[in-house]
Write an enzyme that holds these catalytic residues in place. Structure first.
Site, mmCIF file in Angstrom:
data_model
loop_
_atom_site.group_PDB
_atom_site.id
_atom_site.type_symbol
_atom_site.label_atom_id
_atom_site.label_comp_id
_atom_site.label_asym_id
_atom_site.label_seq_id
_atom_site.Cartn_x
_atom_site.Cartn_y
_atom_site.Cartn_z
ATOM 1 N N TRP A 90 0.903 -1.214 -0.171
ATOM 2 C CA TRP A 90 0.176 -0.015 0.077
ATOM 3 C C TRP A 90 0.861 1.272 -0.074
ATOM 4 O O TRP A 90 1.943 1.343 0.800
ATOM 5 C CB TRP A 90 -0.823 -0.026 1.143
ATOM 6 C CG TRP A 90 -1.847 0.948 1.448
ATOM 7 C CD1 TRP A 90 -2.601 1.679 0.320
ATOM 8 C CD2 TRP A 90 -2.035 1.723 2.546
ATOM 9 N NE1 TRP A 90 -3.284 2.769 1.096
ATOM 10 C CE2 TRP A 90 -2.879 2.700 2.500
ATOM 11 C CE3 TRP A 90 -1.558 1.631 3.956
ATOM 12 C CZ2 TRP A 90 -3.479 3.421 3.535
ATOM 13 C CZ3 TRP A 90 -2.029 2.596 4.974
ATOM 14 C CH2 TRP A 90 -3.007 3.512 4.771
ATOM 15 N N ASP A 135 -0.563 -5.484 9.674
ATOM 16 C CA ASP A 135 -1.844 -4.476 9.446
ATOM 17 C C ASP A 135 -2.776 -5.211 8.771
ATOM 18 O O ASP A 135 -2.805 -5.930 7.754
ATOM 19 C CB ASP A 135 -1.147 -3.591 8.343
ATOM 20 C CG ASP A 135 -1.960 -2.549 7.713
ATOM 21 O OD1 ASP A 135 -3.141 -2.300 8.385
ATOM 22 O OD2 ASP A 135 -1.710 -1.769 6.836
ATOM 23 N N LYS A 153 -13.459 -0.875 5.650
ATOM 24 C CA LYS A 153 -13.817 -1.733 4.437
ATOM 25 C C LYS A 153 -14.779 -2.692 4.848
ATOM 26 O O LYS A 153 -15.711 -2.810 4.418
ATOM 27 C CB LYS A 153 -12.623 -2.314 4.155
ATOM 28 C CG LYS A 153 -11.218 -1.734 3.619
ATOM 29 C CD LYS A 153 -11.231 -0.711 2.562
ATOM 30 C CE LYS A 153 -10.273 0.169 2.775
ATOM 31 N NZ LYS A 153 -9.704 0.661 1.595
HETATM 32 N N1 PMP Z 1 -3.731 -0.741 5.562
HETATM 33 C C1 PMP Z 1 -3.662 -0.817 4.122
HETATM 34 C C2 PMP Z 1 -3.186 -2.165 3.727
HETATM 35 C C3 PMP Z 1 -4.761 -0.481 3.008
HETATM 36 O O1 PMP Z 1 -5.145 -0.980 2.237
HETATM 37 C C4 PMP Z 1 -5.450 0.376 3.808
HETATM 38 C C5 PMP Z 1 -6.548 1.395 3.003
HETATM 39 N N2 PMP Z 1 -6.260 1.543 1.777
HETATM 40 C C6 PMP Z 1 -5.117 1.053 5.326
HETATM 41 C C7 PMP Z 1 -4.229 0.201 5.976
HETATM 42 C C8 PMP Z 1 -6.089 2.064 5.860
HETATM 43 O O2 PMP Z 1 -7.429 2.141 5.785
HETATM 44 P P1 PMP Z 1 -8.151 3.379 6.493
HETATM 45 O O3 PMP Z 1 -7.327 4.408 6.958
HETATM 46 O O4 PMP Z 1 -8.965 3.789 5.210
HETATM 47 O O5 PMP Z 1 -8.922 2.837 7.330
#
Ligand code: PMP
Length: 393
Positions: free
Chosen positions: A127, A207, A242
């Site tokens: 990411w 993560d 998500k």
């Molecule tokens: N870690 C990963 C691997 C992700 O893909 C994402 C979202 N794209 C996040 C963390 C963070 O998500 P959010 O801050 O939108 O909750």
């Protein structure tokens, strides 16, 4: 002073979203932005969340400050889903709410730095914000290869990184539904990673941003649990954005697992002061809605059904793409059926990606990442035909 600032490159994905929005072609396909979409291309509010939000509005009698730890009922209610029956691992785990999974990753990296970690091993590609956060916090990055050309995980690369790590290194791993490749470690591979981490004494930062969107809630978290069972301490970043569809409400949690229960207070106090200096307190609404869902059996059941529906839809899209492997030789579409989550990486050239956009109105990231949830019964055949067109010859 401000005139000293150099313009930063615009975020490539945001630029893509804009281009897609401005494209007048009716049958355009958006595989860029990383949100779940239904068969109709919508990203609706979950039914369970709508009901929880109504309860929240009816019952909430104050919006007074909480604290840097946010809604502790929310972080506690999530724990059995993440950590299993002994959700605190004998009093060794405590969590706090964060602004999204991003806030949790940021806190994990900053806390690791405060504890003396100077370098983080990270599989690539990852990411893009991982590298950005590490650089911003001032952490060195030691990259290793995440996936092999045949579409499975590069186990040797991660094991080498762990075995050669220094005592002041940490390792950042995606819990499930790897972004951007969709390539996850198998159960057997996680076991090897877990024992390598335990042998090397390297701090894992796990993560988890797509829990429940791969194979199932328990299946998706089995690797994380295998690591936690093997190592003395770990940091876990979790996103509900998500799997509860709360993207813009910014709902995340950060969990710390200590070697001994009596070390936890000191660790948490450091995370609290880092949170205080960063955002003071997390936004409340989304976390409170998740708490309402998880503290009500009917709403929990509804949420689980919605999650199953999403997961099964994405599996059907993956299977349809895998079945087209022969129609589009060279892209290894067959591997998509074995991979998990929203994303997959197609080995397309920059020219092919541009041709997809210009000739076929197919929008995808310049890296070759596609969001499989952008496909459905009405556009998958068109996408496969477009892939065949740009790759032939
Ligand atoms: N870690 C990963 C691997 C992700 O893909 C994402 C979202 N794209 C996040 C963390 C963070 O998500 P959010 O801050 O939108 O909750």
């Amino acid at each position: 002073m401000l005139e000293n600032l150099q313009a930063q490159a615009p975020d490539a994905l945001l630029a893509l979203i804009k281009m897609h929005a401005e494209d007048p072609r009716e049958n355009k396909i958006d595989l860029g932005v990383g949100v779940y979409r239904t068969n109709d291309g919508a990203t609706p509010v979950f039914r369970s969340i709508k009901e929880a939000e109504q309860k929240l509005i009816d019952e909430q009698d104050s919006k007074s400050y909480l604290g840097p730890e946010g809604d502790t009922g929310f972080t506690a209610a999530l724990m059995p889903f993440i950590f299993g029956e002994d959700a605190t691992m004998g009093g060794r785990i405590e969590g706090m709410q964060t602004p999204g999974g991003t806030g949790a990753v940021r806190l994990a990296v900053a806390l690791a730095q405060q504890a003396g970690v100077t370098r983080i091993h990270m599989g690539t590609p990852s990411w893009p914000n991982h590298a950005q956060i590490l650089a911003d916090v001032g952490m060195d990055i030691a990259p290793f290869n995440h996936a092999t050309k045949d579409g499975s995980a590069d186990l040797d690369a991660v094991l080498d990184a762990i075995r050669n790590a220094k005592p002041t290194d940490a390792v950042l791993l995606h819990g499930c539904c790897h972004n951007p490749t969709g390539v996850d470690y198998t159960t057997g591979e996680w076991d090897k990673i877990a024992s390598a981490l335990a042998d090397a004494g390297v701090l894992p930062i796990l993560d988890v941003a797509y829990h429940g969107l791969g194979q199932g809630l328990d299946e998706d978290i089995a690797g994380v649990r295998a690591v936690l069972a093997a190592v003395p301490e770990a940091l876990i970043a979790y996103s509900c954005d998500k799997n509860f569809g709360l993207y813009r409400d910014r709902v995340g949690a950060f969990y710390m697992m200590a070697k001994e229960p009596n070390q936890l207070d000191a660790i948490v106090s450091n995370a609290n002061s880092l949170a205080r200096a960063n955002w003071s307190m997390p936004p409340d609404h989304g976390g409170a809605a998740v708490r309402h869902v998880l503290c009500d059996d009917t709403l929990t059941g509804e949420w689980l059904d919605e999650l199953t529906e999403m997961r099964e839809r994405m599996r059907r899209v993956r299977e349809r793409l895998a079945a087209a492997d022969n129609e589009v030789p060279g892209l290894n579409l067959a591997a998509l059926a074995e991979q998990n989550g929203l994303f997959a990486m197609l080995p397309l050239t920059k020219d092919q990606i541009a041709k997809l956009r210009e000739d076929h109105a197919v929008y995808m990231a310049g890296s070759g990442r596609i969001n499989v949830a952008g496909l459905h019964a009405g556009n998958t055949d068109k996408f496969i035909a477009a892939l065949a067109d740009v790759t032939q010859g």
